[in-house]
Design a protein around this motif. Sequence first.
Motif, PDB file in Angstrom:
ATOM      1  N   TRP A   1       0.932  -1.420   1.891  1.00 50.29           N
ATOM      2  CA  TRP A   1       2.026  -2.341   1.561  1.00 50.29           C
ATOM      3  C   TRP A   1       3.360  -1.611   1.432  1.00 50.29           C
ATOM      4  O   TRP A   1       4.395  -2.096   1.904  1.00 50.29           O
ATOM      5  CB  TRP A   1       1.707  -3.107   0.284  1.00 50.29           C
ATOM      6  CG  TRP A   1       2.642  -4.271   0.039  1.00 50.29           C
ATOM      7  CD1 TRP A   1       3.736  -4.289  -0.770  1.00 50.29           C
ATOM      8  CD2 TRP A   1       2.546  -5.568   0.627  1.00 50.29           C
ATOM      9  NE1 TRP A   1       4.334  -5.526  -0.731  1.00 50.29           N
ATOM     10  CE2 TRP A   1       3.621  -6.333   0.123  1.00 50.29           C
ATOM     11  CE3 TRP A   1       1.662  -6.167   1.537  1.00 50.29           C
ATOM     12  CZ2 TRP A   1       3.839  -7.660   0.490  1.00 50.29           C
ATOM     13  CZ3 TRP A   1       1.875  -7.493   1.898  1.00 50.29           C
ATOM     14  CH2 TRP A   1       2.951  -8.214   1.382  1.00 50.29           C
ATOM     15  N   GLN A   2       3.343  -0.447   0.800  1.00 52.04           N
ATOM     16  CA  GLN A   2       4.566   0.335   0.652  1.00 52.04           C
ATOM     17  C   GLN A   2       4.553   1.599   1.520  1.00 52.04           C
ATOM     18  O   GLN A   2       5.448   2.431   1.408  1.00 52.04           O
ATOM     19  CB  GLN A   2       4.756   0.737  -0.819  1.00 52.04           C
ATOM     20  CG  GLN A   2       4.953  -0.450  -1.746  1.00 52.04           C
ATOM     21  CD  GLN A   2       5.081  -0.049  -3.204  1.00 52.04           C
ATOM     22  OE1 GLN A   2       4.733   1.077  -3.585  1.00 52.04           O
ATOM     23  NE2 GLN A   2       5.564  -0.952  -4.025  1.00 52.04           N
TER      24      GLN A   2
ATOM     25  N   MET B   1       0.320  -9.143  -2.560  1.00 49.94           N
ATOM     26  CA  MET B   1       0.204  -8.460  -1.271  1.00 49.94           C
ATOM     27  C   MET B   1      -0.451  -9.360  -0.224  1.00 49.94           C
ATOM     28  O   MET B   1      -1.503  -9.055   0.345  1.00 49.94           O
ATOM     29  CB  MET B   1      -0.540  -7.125  -1.421  1.00 49.94           C
ATOM     30  CG  MET B   1       0.229  -6.097  -2.234  1.00 49.94           C
ATOM     31  SD  MET B   1      -0.423  -4.416  -2.134  1.00 49.94           S
ATOM     32  CE  MET B   1      -1.921  -4.576  -3.097  1.00 49.94           C
TER      33      MET B   1
ATOM     34  N   ARG C   1      -1.562  -0.920  -2.141  1.00 50.17           N
ATOM     35  CA  ARG C   1      -0.106  -0.983  -2.303  1.00 50.17           C
ATOM     36  C   ARG C   1       0.535   0.326  -1.842  1.00 50.17           C
ATOM     37  O   ARG C   1       1.538   0.324  -1.115  1.00 50.17           O
ATOM     38  CB  ARG C   1       0.251  -1.272  -3.762  1.00 50.17           C
ATOM     39  CG  ARG C   1       1.755  -1.462  -4.011  1.00 50.17           C
ATOM     40  CD  ARG C   1       2.040  -1.865  -5.452  1.00 50.17           C
ATOM     41  NE  ARG C   1       1.366  -3.099  -5.805  1.00 50.17           N
ATOM     42  CZ  ARG C   1       1.801  -4.316  -5.478  1.00 50.17           C
ATOM     43  NH1 ARG C   1       2.926  -4.454  -4.768  1.00 50.17           N
ATOM     44  NH2 ARG C   1       1.134  -5.395  -5.852  1.00 50.17           N
ATOM     45  N   ASP C   2      -0.041   1.449  -2.275  1.00 49.48           N
ATOM     46  CA  ASP C   2       0.563   2.751  -1.960  1.00 49.48           C
ATOM     47  C   ASP C   2       0.439   3.100  -0.476  1.00 49.48           C
ATOM     48  O   ASP C   2       1.384   3.627   0.124  1.00 49.48           O
ATOM     49  CB  ASP C   2      -0.101   3.856  -2.793  1.00 49.48           C
ATOM     50  CG  ASP C   2       0.175   3.707  -4.283  1.00 49.48           C
ATOM     51  OD1 ASP C   2       1.163   3.042  -4.640  1.00 49.48           O
ATOM     52  OD2 ASP C   2      -0.610   4.245  -5.080  1.00 49.48           O
TER      53      ASP C   2
ATOM     54  N   PRO D   1       8.533   1.410   7.581  1.00 47.65           N
ATOM     55  CA  PRO D   1       7.523   0.702   6.782  1.00 47.65           C
ATOM     56  C   PRO D   1       6.415   0.121   7.665  1.00 47.65           C
ATOM     57  O   PRO D   1       6.699  -0.585   8.645  1.00 47.65           O
ATOM     58  CB  PRO D   1       8.319  -0.410   6.093  1.00 47.65           C
ATOM     59  CG  PRO D   1       9.723   0.091   6.067  1.00 47.65           C
ATOM     60  CD  PRO D   1       9.891   0.871   7.339  1.00 47.65           C
TER      61      PRO D   1
ATOM     62  N   GLY E   1       4.823 -10.090  -2.567  1.00 52.85           N
ATOM     63  CA  GLY E   1       4.665  -8.677  -2.849  1.00 52.85           C
ATOM     64  C   GLY E   1       3.726  -8.384  -3.995  1.00 52.85           C
ATOM     65  O   GLY E   1       3.088  -7.334  -4.026  1.00 52.85           O
TER      66      GLY E   1
END
Length: 368
Positions: A80-81, A107, A76-77, A89, A104
Motif C-alpha cells: 500500500w505504501q 486498504m 501497508r508497508d 508508488p 487507505g
Amino acid sequence: RVGTKENPITFDRFKPRKYQLPFFHELFNVRKKKRFLLIWPRRSGKDLAAFIACCRIMIEKPTQIYFVYPKFSQGRDILWQGLDNEGFPIIDYLPKELIAAKNGQEMTIRLINGSLFKIVGSEDPDRLVGTNASFIIFSEFAIQNPQAWNFLRQVVRANQGTACFISTPRGRNHMYDMYKYALDQDDWFVSRLTVDQTQHITPEELAKERLECSEDLIQQEWYCSFDLGVEGSYYSRIINDLKLNNQIGPVAWNPALKVHTAADIGINDKTAIIFFQALGNGNINIIDYVEASQKPLTYWAKYILEKPYTYGKMIWPHDMGNDEWTTGFERASVARDLGLDATIAPKLGREDGIEAVRQMDLVRLGKK
C-alpha cells in the motif's frame, strides 16, 4: 491499453523481467492453470508482478481480489505504501482513471467496473471467513498462517477462481509441502528460481551480501534453498557438508572408551540426548541418539543407565540448575541422586552458542 478508442488509458509503466514472463504468459494467454507457486529470490519483484496481475484481472472483468500478507501491517508497508526501484508508488500502477473509491485505512480499492481489491493479513484467519474472492495472492507464504489458505480454498474453488503463492523459502514447512505436492499437479504452475537464473542483482552485489551475512542465509534468500538457512536448524550447512564428505553413517560403539552424553531438556518441547565417544585424535563419534517429550528425569535416568555403556561426563544445559518439574528440587541434584553425572554447560547466548559450534566445524575442516 484500456478505456475507449477515443479516450484510451495507458497501462504500460510496468516492464516485466524476462524470468517473470512465463508466469504472465500462463496466467493470461494459456489460462490452463488455477494455482501458481512462485518461489523467487529476494528482491526479484514478486509483489509488484503479482499486483500487476491483479490490476489486469480487475480491469478485464469485475473481480474480487484479496492480497494476503502474514500481517496486515506488512501489507501497508510493502504494497500500500511501497515504492518500486525508481521510487514510484506501487499502488499507483493502477490507473487513477479506473478507480471509483479508495480507502487507505482498510486498504481497499474499488474500480469503476465494480472490481474490488483488498489487502488483508493472515494473523487472524477467522476474519477471512465469509469472503467471496475469486483471485487471491498470498505474499511471503512461507511465513503465513497456513490456516488462512485452508479457510479460503473452498471459496476460490467455488468461484472457479485462482490462487497465487509467492515467497522465498523458510525451511521444510507448509510451503515446502505445497511445493512437493504442486510439482505433480497438472493445474499448478510452479516456478522456483535462483539468483543465477534471474540475474536481477549483479555478482558484485551478491559478493557484498556474502560479506555481510552467513552462507546459510545466502542460500535461503538468493538460491531459494529449502535445506539451508532454516530457522531452528542452524547447523544445516555443516550437516550437509558431513553428508557430502561421507561422514554420516553407521558408527561402532567402542567398549574400551567411555561414552559421554549431551542433552537439551524439555517438557512440552522434546528432550534430546546424544551419546558420543572421544577418539583421542580430536575426533568424536556420535554413536546413539534419543528424543521424547513429557518425560521426567526419573525416566531419563532409567533409560540412560540401562544402556551397556561406561559413562564419562553427562553434559546438561544451564537450566539443569532450575527446579525439577516433578519433585521441586534442583534438577542437577535430582540427577546425581538418580546416579547420573550432572556437568552443566556454561550459559551462552544463543548466537554465541551457535557460533561456538561453527568454530568447531572450522577446526574439523582444518580451516582454523
